[in-house]
Design a protein around this motif. Sequence first.
Motif, PDB file in Angstrom:
ATOM      1  N   THR A 207      41.795  30.354  35.280  1.00  0.00           N
ATOM      2  CA  THR A 207      42.771  29.440  34.685  1.00  0.00           C
ATOM      3  C   THR A 207      42.380  29.126  33.247  1.00  0.00           C
ATOM      4  O   THR A 207      43.208  29.139  32.342  1.00  0.00           O
ATOM      5  CB  THR A 207      42.855  28.137  35.509  1.00  0.00           C
TER       6      THR A 207
ATOM      7  N   GLU B 216      40.602  30.933  31.153  1.00  0.00           N
ATOM      8  CA  GLU B 216      40.840  32.096  30.295  1.00  0.00           C
ATOM      9  C   GLU B 216      42.328  32.296  30.045  1.00  0.00           C
ATOM     10  O   GLU B 216      42.723  32.740  28.962  1.00  0.00           O
ATOM     11  CB  GLU B 216      40.192  33.335  30.903  1.00  0.00           C
ATOM     12  N   THR B 217      43.162  31.971  31.006  1.00  0.00           N
ATOM     13  CA  THR B 217      44.609  32.041  30.816  1.00  0.00           C
ATOM     14  C   THR B 217      45.048  31.004  29.789  1.00  0.00           C
ATOM     15  O   THR B 217      45.856  31.295  28.904  1.00  0.00           O
ATOM     16  CB  THR B 217      45.346  31.795  32.150  1.00  0.00           C
TER      17      THR B 217
ATOM     18  N   ASN C   7      42.573  24.068  37.597  1.00  0.00           N
ATOM     19  CA  ASN C   7      43.757  24.772  38.083  1.00  0.00           C
ATOM     20  C   ASN C   7      44.858  23.794  38.479  1.00  0.00           C
ATOM     21  O   ASN C   7      46.043  24.036  38.209  1.00  0.00           O
ATOM     22  CB  ASN C   7      43.400  25.695  39.252  1.00  0.00           C
TER      23      ASN C   7
ATOM     24  N   TRP D 149      46.465  22.712  35.305  1.00  0.00           N
ATOM     25  CA  TRP D 149      47.269  23.796  34.741  1.00  0.00           C
ATOM     26  C   TRP D 149      48.598  23.949  35.483  1.00  0.00           C
ATOM     27  O   TRP D 149      49.651  24.131  34.868  1.00  0.00           O
ATOM     28  CB  TRP D 149      46.482  25.096  34.792  1.00  0.00           C
TER      29      TRP D 149
ATOM     30  N   ARG E 188      51.473  23.458  32.710  1.00  0.00           N
ATOM     31  CA  ARG E 188      51.321  24.792  32.125  1.00  0.00           C
ATOM     32  C   ARG E 188      51.410  24.876  30.616  1.00  0.00           C
ATOM     33  O   ARG E 188      50.428  25.143  29.948  1.00  0.00           O
ATOM     34  CB  ARG E 188      52.340  25.735  32.722  1.00  0.00           C
TER      35      ARG E 188
ATOM     36  N   GLU F  64      47.327  24.317  27.487  1.00  0.00           N
ATOM     37  CA  GLU F  64      46.530  25.067  26.516  1.00  0.00           C
ATOM     38  C   GLU F  64      46.547  24.402  25.151  1.00  0.00           C
ATOM     39  O   GLU F  64      45.557  24.409  24.437  1.00  0.00           O
ATOM     40  CB  GLU F  64      46.981  26.516  26.446  1.00  0.00           C
TER      41      GLU F  64
END
Length: 135
Positions: free
Chosen positions: A30, A32-33, A109, A112, A116, A120
């Motif tokens: 998660t 790295e995403t 997670n 996230w 979403r 980030e």
Amino acid sequence: FNKNSIIKKDNDGDSYAFIGICEGVIDALTYETMLGAKEKAVALNSANLVKKFIKYVESNLNNLKEGLFLICSDNDVAGERMFSELVEFFTIHKIAFEKFDLEGYKDLNDYWLKYRGWAEIRVKIAVLTSINLHM
């Protein structure tokens, strides 16, 4: 999971902007995403394995990639213990770190899945604008 990604090698770069430390593989993926392909995360596979991770880092201090270690521990007793042990180690060795605040969420997670698009952006802004980096 991915612990060798924090060690300098001849065929790759010497630094990351951020190096995530997560309890589980799903949280590391998660991370790295959220941050993109250039950034890496290490999964301890359990908060109880933090001492093993610390020994690994300690034995490779001279070859660590440069970057801000972003601790993404779960929001539970084991996660708090993991965070405390990493803070003590990083402070002693003057390694830059910051905690990703997951207040109100089980883990990275979970955060996230609920946020979403904004997740980030939040993590990048929070770390980039941090005035009081722990060293």
